[in-house]
Scaffold this active site. Structure first.
Site, PDB file in Angstrom:
ATOM      1  N   LEU A   2      -2.218 -15.997 -15.207  1.00  0.00           N
ATOM      2  CA  LEU A   2      -2.226 -16.974 -16.422  1.00  0.00           C
ATOM      3  C   LEU A   2      -2.283 -16.220 -17.628  1.00  0.00           C
ATOM      4  CD1 LEU A   2      -5.774 -18.809 -15.531  1.00  0.00           C
ATOM      5  CD2 LEU A   2      -3.466 -19.795 -15.229  1.00  0.00           C
ATOM      6  N   ASP A   3      -1.348 -16.848 -18.473  1.00  0.00           N
ATOM      7  CA  ASP A   3      -1.543 -16.185 -19.935  1.00  0.00           C
ATOM      8  C   ASP A   3      -2.795 -15.595 -20.361  1.00  0.00           C
ATOM      9  OD1 ASP A   3       1.156 -16.639 -20.043  1.00  0.00           O
ATOM     10  OD2 ASP A   3       0.910 -18.244 -21.516  1.00  0.00           O
ATOM     11  N   LYS A   4      -2.688 -14.397 -21.086  1.00  0.00           N
ATOM     12  CA  LYS A   4      -3.974 -13.510 -21.722  1.00  0.00           C
ATOM     13  C   LYS A   4      -4.763 -14.630 -22.345  1.00  0.00           C
ATOM     14  CE  LYS A   4      -4.873 -10.121 -25.264  1.00  0.00           C
ATOM     15  NZ  LYS A   4      -4.564  -8.917 -25.902  1.00  0.00           N
ATOM     16  N   ASP A   5      -4.362 -15.607 -23.315  1.00  0.00           N
ATOM     17  CA  ASP A   5      -5.075 -16.274 -23.885  1.00  0.00           C
ATOM     18  C   ASP A   5      -5.460 -17.740 -23.361  1.00  0.00           C
ATOM     19  OD1 ASP A   5      -5.397 -14.279 -25.969  1.00  0.00           O
ATOM     20  OD2 ASP A   5      -3.638 -15.029 -27.213  1.00  0.00           O
ATOM     21  N   CYS A   6      -4.991 -17.702 -21.858  1.00  0.00           N
ATOM     22  CA  CYS A   6      -5.493 -19.201 -21.495  1.00  0.00           C
ATOM     23  C   CYS A   6      -6.866 -18.848 -20.361  1.00  0.00           C
ATOM     24  CB  CYS A   6      -4.198 -19.468 -20.365  1.00  0.00           C
ATOM     25  SG  CYS A   6      -4.417 -20.903 -19.372  1.00  0.00           S
TER      26      CYS A   6
END
Length: 322
Positions: free
Chosen positions: A76-80
């Site tokens: 998952l993306d860092k900010d997700c």
């Protein structure tokens, strides 16, 4: 400090370690572990990444007495935020990897977007890959590759990308809550498809909302709904102060991996893992008057007319109690 900025600051200051992961398990059995990934931490190690989920997996295995370190099944993306799946043995790892590769895993995300899509549901099918936006390099769309063969797309250094979406609720023309199904799973695919494909960037996406990395510009009505107020300085002449770029820049990305469905992994039945949204996401759903189940609720004729008018941005003053 404004309410939105205070919320983001608390999120960023959350202490994330192996114990935090152990306290945020969504599902566990002898084959799998599912975590509710927090905001602001990378999944994998890499240059310039001080800590990641993978850093804590040895200690996490010890805390939960797993016997061996679990392996990350996807990213998952860092900010997700949301469902992050790990496997506990090589046989399951191979099986799950094959399911992801064959697109058998059903992924559902929630996103709060700026603006309202033209259609209540649809599919974005535009190839994605690295490209230049001014002097900056980031994931971009290539509309000229739409309709080309997979070989031609790959030869250009891009990937075929498909994202399905459905509008769950809207607040007039200001913002929307979307359910998103990334059929393909390329890096930052959802974010670039929402921003550059649908023209409805995700709230808190400071990377894809403009041609250069900068705090996301928000319409005045959205700032009011989020209760972000101006900050005064000694040089300000405006009575109410000015909303500073740093205030907008501290709004977290509102993209949440809500649900993961793995066919046949629950004693032959589908395994469905659901993650509650983080507190900042829930808080802003309430502020923006967005409700995930509104579209699927059994509505009276009056309720249906109210929400129809609201989606169109028309007056609903004659309706009471909504």
């Amino acid at each position: 400090m404004a309410a939105g900025a205070r919320t983001a600051k608390r999120v960023l200051n959350t202490i994330i370690d192996a114990q935090y992961l152990a306290d945020n398990i969504l599902f566990i059995n002898r084959d799998l572990v599912a975590l509710n990934k927090p905001y602001g931490i990378a999944v994998h190690d890499g240059p310039g990444i001080p800590k990641s989920i993978s850093n804590f997996l040895d200690e996490f295995a010890t805390i939960k007495d797993l016997g061996r370190k679990p392996e990350l099944a996807h990213r998952l993306d860092k900010d997700c935020t949301g469902v992050l799946l790990l496997t506990r043995n090589s046989q399951t790892a191979k099986r799950v990897a094959e399911m992801f590769h064959r697109k058998k895993v059903i992924k559902k995300y929630w996103a709060i977007t700026i603006g309202v899509p033209k259609y209540e549901e649809g599919k974005i099918s535009i190839p994605v890959g690295y490209g230049k936006v001014g002097p900056w390099s980031r994931i971009v769309l290539r509309r000229d590759l739409v309709g080309k063969s997979l070989h031609e797309i790959n030869q250009a250094g891009f990937n075929d990308a498909i994202t399905k979406f459905k509008v769950l609720d809207t607040n007039q023309k200001t913002c929307s809550l979307l359910e998103i199904d990334p059929v393909t799973g390329h890096k930052q695919q959802i974010r670039v498809h929402m921003a550059d494909g649908l023209r409805c960037p995700i709230l808190g996406d400071h990377k894809f909302s403009s041609e250069q990395p900068q705090p996301q510009v928000l319409p005045l009505r959205l700032l009011q709904l989020l209760q972000i107020r101006g900050v005064r300085s000694t040089n300000d002449k405006e009575k109410g102060g000015i909303i500073r770029p740093w205030q907008r820049g501290m709004i977290p990305l509102h993209l949440h991996a809500r649900e993961l469905t793995l066919p046949g992994l629950n004693s032959g039945k589908d395994l469905v893992i659901t993650a509650p949204a983080p507190q900042f996401f829930e808080d802003n759903l309430n502020k923006l008057n967005l409700h995930p189940r509104r579209s699927s609720m059994s509505q009276t004729r009056e309720e249906a007319e109210y929400y129809r008018l609201r989606r169109l941005g028309k007056s609903t003053k004659t309706f009471i109690g909504f």
